[in-house]
Design a protein around this motif. Structure first.
Motif, PDB file in Angstrom:
ATOM      1  N   THR A   1      -2.367   0.415  -4.595  1.00 15.25           N
ATOM      2  CA  THR A   1      -1.352   0.586  -4.228  1.00 15.25           C
ATOM      3  C   THR A   1      -0.432  -0.470  -3.507  1.00 15.25           C
ATOM      4  N   LEU A   2      -1.246  -1.307  -2.717  1.00 17.87           N
ATOM      5  CA  LEU A   2      -0.528  -2.548  -2.094  1.00 17.87           C
ATOM      6  C   LEU A   2      -0.058  -3.669  -3.195  1.00 17.87           C
ATOM      7  N   GLU A   3      -0.769  -3.763  -4.145  1.00 17.44           N
ATOM      8  CA  GLU A   3      -0.539  -4.564  -5.402  1.00 17.44           C
ATOM      9  C   GLU A   3       0.768  -3.968  -6.041  1.00 17.44           C
ATOM     10  N   GLU A   4       0.876  -2.687  -6.014  1.00 15.25           N
ATOM     11  CA  GLU A   4       2.095  -2.051  -6.691  1.00 15.25           C
ATOM     12  C   GLU A   4       3.329  -2.541  -6.041  1.00 15.25           C
ATOM     13  N   LEU A   5       3.045  -2.372  -4.452  1.00 15.49           N
ATOM     14  CA  LEU A   5       4.356  -2.613  -3.639  1.00 15.49           C
ATOM     15  C   LEU A   5       4.326  -4.017  -3.308  1.00 15.49           C
ATOM     16  N   ASP A   6       3.572  -5.006  -4.037  1.00  8.82           N
ATOM     17  CA  ASP A   6       3.799  -6.414  -3.595  1.00  8.82           C
ATOM     18  C   ASP A   6       3.443  -6.873  -2.298  1.00  8.82           C
ATOM     19  N   MET A   7       2.482  -6.153  -1.744  1.00 10.43           N
ATOM     20  CA  MET A   7       2.022  -6.294  -0.204  1.00 10.43           C
ATOM     21  C   MET A   7       0.552  -6.909  -0.242  1.00 10.43           C
ATOM     22  N   LEU A   8       0.100  -7.514  -1.183  1.00  7.15           N
ATOM     23  CA  LEU A   8      -1.224  -7.790  -0.901  1.00  7.15           C
ATOM     24  C   LEU A   8      -1.283  -9.148   0.035  1.00  7.15           C
ATOM     25  N   ASP A   9      -0.312 -10.025  -0.243  1.00  8.62           N
ATOM     26  CA  ASP A   9      -0.653 -11.001   0.936  1.00  8.62           C
ATOM     27  C   ASP A   9       0.339 -10.855   2.292  1.00  8.62           C
TER      28      ASP A   9
ATOM     29  N   TYR B   1      10.456  -4.672   7.053  1.00  7.78           N
ATOM     30  CA  TYR B   1       9.189  -5.115   7.856  1.00  7.78           C
ATOM     31  C   TYR B   1       8.496  -3.622   8.528  1.00  7.78           C
ATOM     32  N   GLY B   2       9.411  -2.575   8.755  1.00 10.74           N
ATOM     33  CA  GLY B   2       8.807  -1.492   9.317  1.00 10.74           C
ATOM     34  C   GLY B   2       8.046  -0.667   8.332  1.00 10.74           C
ATOM     35  N   PHE B   3       8.616  -0.665   7.095  1.00  7.28           N
ATOM     36  CA  PHE B   3       7.925   0.153   6.009  1.00  7.28           C
ATOM     37  C   PHE B   3       6.740  -0.864   5.727  1.00  7.28           C
ATOM     38  N   GLU B   4       6.863  -1.978   5.474  1.00  4.05           N
ATOM     39  CA  GLU B   4       5.627  -2.943   5.073  1.00  4.05           C
ATOM     40  C   GLU B   4       4.538  -2.581   6.446  1.00  4.05           C
ATOM     41  N   GLY B   5       4.844  -2.749   7.576  1.00  2.00           N
ATOM     42  CA  GLY B   5       4.043  -2.396   8.830  1.00  2.00           C
ATOM     43  C   GLY B   5       3.132  -1.189   8.565  1.00  2.00           C
ATOM     44  N   THR B   6       3.955  -0.111   8.317  1.00  2.00           N
ATOM     45  CA  THR B   6       3.190   1.154   8.175  1.00  2.00           C
ATOM     46  C   THR B   6       2.373   1.396   6.911  1.00  2.00           C
ATOM     47  N   ALA B   7       2.861   0.692   5.921  1.00  2.41           N
ATOM     48  CA  ALA B   7       2.241   0.735   4.680  1.00  2.41           C
ATOM     49  C   ALA B   7       0.695  -0.206   4.767  1.00  2.41           C
ATOM     50  N   LEU B   8       0.810  -1.205   5.560  1.00  4.15           N
ATOM     51  CA  LEU B   8      -0.547  -1.893   5.725  1.00  4.15           C
ATOM     52  C   LEU B   8      -1.449  -1.181   6.762  1.00  4.15           C
ATOM     53  N   ALA B   9      -0.665  -0.784   7.499  1.00  8.32           N
ATOM     54  CA  ALA B   9      -1.714   0.278   8.596  1.00  8.32           C
ATOM     55  C   ALA B   9      -2.382   1.386   7.809  1.00  8.32           C
ATOM     56  N   THR B  10      -1.605   1.807   6.819  1.00  8.70           N
ATOM     57  CA  THR B  10      -2.299   3.125   6.007  1.00  8.70           C
ATOM     58  C   THR B  10      -3.302   2.619   4.870  1.00  8.70           C
ATOM     59  N   TYR B  11      -2.731   1.611   4.279  1.00  8.45           N
ATOM     60  CA  TYR B  11      -3.589   1.390   2.958  1.00  8.45           C
ATOM     61  C   TYR B  11      -4.444  -0.091   3.244  1.00  8.45           C
ATOM     62  N   SER B  12      -4.175  -0.932   4.186  1.00  5.59           N
ATOM     63  CA  SER B  12      -4.838  -2.306   4.128  1.00  5.59           C
ATOM     64  C   SER B  12      -5.985  -2.239   5.294  1.00  5.59           C
ATOM     65  N   TYR B  13      -6.480  -3.374   5.254  1.00  2.00           N
ATOM     66  CA  TYR B  13      -7.677  -3.546   6.475  1.00  2.00           C
ATOM     67  C   TYR B  13      -8.976  -2.672   5.796  1.00  2.00           C
ATOM     68  N   GLY B  14      -9.242  -2.936   4.501  1.00  2.00           N
ATOM     69  CA  GLY B  14     -10.489  -2.515   3.845  1.00  2.00           C
ATOM     70  C   GLY B  14     -10.549  -0.666   4.133  1.00  2.00           C
ATOM     71  N   ARG B  15      -9.546  -0.220   3.889  1.00  2.00           N
ATOM     72  CA  ARG B  15      -9.789   1.353   3.527  1.00  2.00           C
ATOM     73  C   ARG B  15     -10.334   1.696   2.421  1.00  2.00           C
ATOM     74  N   GLU B  16     -11.289   2.787   2.542  1.00  2.00           N
ATOM     75  CA  GLU B  16     -11.981   3.271   1.507  1.00  2.00           C
ATOM     76  C   GLU B  16     -11.156   3.809   0.461  1.00  2.00           C
ATOM     77  N   LYS B  17     -11.924   3.943  -0.715  1.00  2.00           N
ATOM     78  CA  LYS B  17     -10.907   4.841  -1.886  1.00  2.00           C
ATOM     79  C   LYS B  17     -10.728   6.374  -1.193  1.00  2.00           C
ATOM     80  N   LEU B  18      -9.542   6.667  -1.997  1.00  4.92           N
ATOM     81  CA  LEU B  18      -9.077   7.947  -1.709  1.00  4.92           C
ATOM     82  C   LEU B  18      -9.593   8.808  -2.465  1.00  4.92           C
ATOM     83  N   LYS B  19      -9.494  10.143  -2.051  1.00  5.82           N
ATOM     84  CA  LYS B  19     -10.304  11.263  -2.887  1.00  5.82           C
ATOM     85  C   LYS B  19      -9.156  11.652  -3.873  1.00  5.82           C
ATOM     86  N   CYS B  20      -9.990  12.105  -5.034  1.00  7.06           N
ATOM     87  CA  CYS B  20      -9.223  12.205  -6.113  1.00  7.06           C
ATOM     88  C   CYS B  20      -9.674  13.598  -6.907  1.00  7.06           C
TER      89      CYS B  20
END
Length: 613
Positions: A572-580, A540-559
């Motif tokens: 990234t969220l799809e790879e972690l199975d955290m889309l839902d 739950y902690g790891f999922e919470g920090t991952a959602l805070a970092t990558y979810s809620y409409g974050r813009e694409k990262l620099k490459c």
């Protein structure tokens, strides 16, 4: 008194009410069945080891005792007056600013007594009060007990083979051998009583040592004979008249020798009769020479601090013993309210934290140092699409670091505090609930400060998204992880000893780490093992920090490379199975686990208190 293994401490534990299980029989007070709850309000139990808080001064320890053991209705000035009188009486006034860990053994013993004297209990139990003390300090300690007894209290203690000097200071002796009573009565009548059973104490031999030798069987197996003679403690030998049957069996030819003995004795002592009750048989002549208490031949009288007929001055300040009757009928279990107990114990615990380097400064230093180390190692990777996997490693390490730093410290909390908790809780200083709440609340502010410092450092240096709501979500997840890990440490510490706890706590954390979603994605876990993921607070902690970092409409990262597979946060969220995944659900789950673990720790602590006794 009695040899090792005779049952002295067990008997004392039963009499004091410390041990209440697996015992038969009844205990009466003044001829009436004892009410244990009321009795414990009137008594205090000072244990063999000096269970004191090393980080408190003498004055602070006394103030805490007065705040908890005296009613809130008693004025502060009255409490200070009581403390002053007790410290002066026990010779600790000049040691007020001294930390208890810097006191000598004798001073620590006196402080242990002083703490329980605050509410002036009429009955006091001591488990081997002279153990670990030199002969001079032993004499001071027993003199103090004599002083307290002369003030109107009942003093009951176990003692292991006292010197002849100490032995004569006791009024009443109860000797055990193999769990049975071999003598009960006046200490002065011990040698004459043994003499009636053809057990002659040699000249200039310590009677206490001799009766221990007899109890151990060094002079033959006489235990059964002694138990029968004293009727297993039903007889109480107060004077020579209490064993006439044995006296009459003695040879009458001893009368002439006794007369000569009396003449010589009076000549040596100038006609003094300080041991007349040892030598005189109610006007019927003297005991045979071999039955005379040989300590009586000493020409010096041992003087103690307080004469038997004089009331000690301490009673003028201490609460009167007669007031005990009010306590006896008081419906309250403790003299103060639970909130007051919580507040006093909380302030004491915060004072410990301020003075304890391990709990405070080392933890602070570790969080800052590791924060800068991680910030340097993962510098500026938070917005780099080519380094997303490294960033996920950083998120997982956060969970790992906060979990272990919070958990390992609290594993030691209860095992190290248990001896003091046992004593103070048994002597009705505070309820277990008040103590547990104070311990629980006391460390939360410090852990919050350390966690905020650490997260602020690593969040900025690793270039995570600089949006306040994301930072708040990230910080909230990290805080809850540290609080839950603290709770795990409390459960392990309450349920196990230090050795098992330090080993098992990290081992027990391994399944939670494996099923956290970092090593194996949720859809790759076998169905029959997926239920474990719902118990893993790390998940739950790891999922919470991952959602805070990558979810809620974050813009694409620099490459900065030709191709970045994880340029899109959604990938990234799809790879972690955290889309839902739901951040609110993660927070609620962590709060529920936190509450359940805190309640479990309290139940384990209560269970351990009962089983220890």
């Amino acid at each position: 008194m009695g040899p090792s293994g005779a049952g002295k401490s067990t008997l004392l534990n039963i009499l004091s009410g410390y041990k209440t299980t697996n015992i038969d029989g009844s205990i009466t007070m003044n001829g009436k069945e004892r009410n244990l709850s009321q009795f414990r309000k009137l008594s205090a139990y000072i244990m063999q080891d000096n269970q004191l808080h090393a980080n408190l001064t003498v004055e602070e320890a006394m103030n805490v005792a007065a705040s908890l053991k005296l009613s809130q209705k008693v004025e502060k000035s009255e409490k200070q007056h009581v403390i002053k009188e007790i410290l002066e009486t026990l010779g600790l006034e000049e040691h007020r600013p001294t930390l208890t860990r810097n006191l000598s053994g004798g001073q620590q013993k006196r402080l242990s007594i002083a703490l329980e004297l605050v509410n002036n209990p009429p009955i006091m139990f001591f488990d081997e009060p002279t153990s670990g003390l030199d002969s001079s300090t032993c004499f001071q300690c027993v003199s103090l007990l004599k002083f307290l007894a002369r003030g109107g209290r009942t003093i009951i203690c176990t003692i292991h083979q006292p010197s002849a000097r100490l032995f004569e200071m006791f009024d009443q002796l109860y000797t055990l051998a193999d769990g049975q009573c071999v003598y009960q009565g006046s200490t002065r009548q011990l040698v004459p009583f043994l003499g009636t059973l053809d057990l002659e104490c040699p000249s200039y031999h310590n009677p206490a040592s001799y009766v221990i030798e007899v109890s151990c069987g060094e002079h033959g197996d006489h235990t059964r004979k002694l138990v029968n003679a004293i009727e297993n403690g039903k007889k109480d030998i107060r004077s020579e008249l209490d064993f006439p049957a044995q006296k009459n069996k003695k040879n009458e030819n001893a009368a002439n020798g006794n007369a000569n003995l009396k003449v010589n004795y009076e000549r040596m002592n100038g006609g003094a009769n300080k041991y007349a009750d040892n030598l005189n048989l109610g006007g019927n002549g003297l005991l045979p020479p071999s039955m005379v208490n040989d300590i009586a031949k000493e020409t010096e009288t041992i003087k103690i601090a307080v004469e038997p007929d004089r009331e000690p001055e301490v009673n003028s300040a201490l609460l009167p013993v007669e007031g005990a009757s009010d306590i006896d009928h008081s419906p309250e279990r403790y003299p103060t309210s639970e909130f007051h107990q919580f507040w006093v114990v909380l302030k004491r615990t915060l004072l410990f934290s301020r003075r304890d380097w391990t709990l405070m400064y080392l933890r602070l230093f570790a969080h800052i140092l590791v924060g800068f180390l991680i910030g340097t190692l993962y510098y500026d990777i938070g917005n780099d699409g080519a380094k997303v996997l490294s960033n996920l490693g950083f998120l997982f390490f956060n969970m790992l670091f906060l979990m272990y730093t919070s958990m390992t410290i609290t594993i030691l909390s209860f095992p190290l505090e248990m001896p003091v908790l046992l004593k103070e809780n048994f002597n009705r200083w505070y309820s277990l609930r008040s103590y547990y709440l104070a311990i629980t609340v006391s460390d939360i502010p410090f852990q919050t400060i350390f966690c905020v410092l650490y997260v602020s450092i690593v969040y900025y240096f690793t270039s995570q998204p600089l949006e306040w709501f994301r930072f708040a979500m990230f910080l909230g997840s990290c805080l809850l992880i540290s609080f839950v890990a603290q709770s795990v440490g409390l459960v392990v510490g309450a349920a196990m000893n230090v050795q098992n706890g330090v080993f098992l706590a990290p081992v027990m954390s391994v399944p939670f780490l494996l099923f956290s979603g970092f090593f194996v994605s949720f859809d790759a876990i076998p169905i029959y093992l997926r239920w474990i993921t719902y118990l893993s607070y790390i998940r739950y902690g790891f999922e919470g920090t991952a959602l805070a970092t990558y979810s809620y409409g974050r813009e694409k990262l620099k490459c900065h490379q030709v191709y970045c597979h994880f340029k899109s946060p959604t990938t990234t969220l799809e790879e972690l199975d955290m889309l839902d995944a739901n951040f609110t659900l993660d927070i609620v789950a962590l709060i529920v686990i936190f509450v359940v673990l805190r309640v479990a720790a309290f139940l384990f602590l209560r269970w351990k208190l009962k089983t220890t006794r």
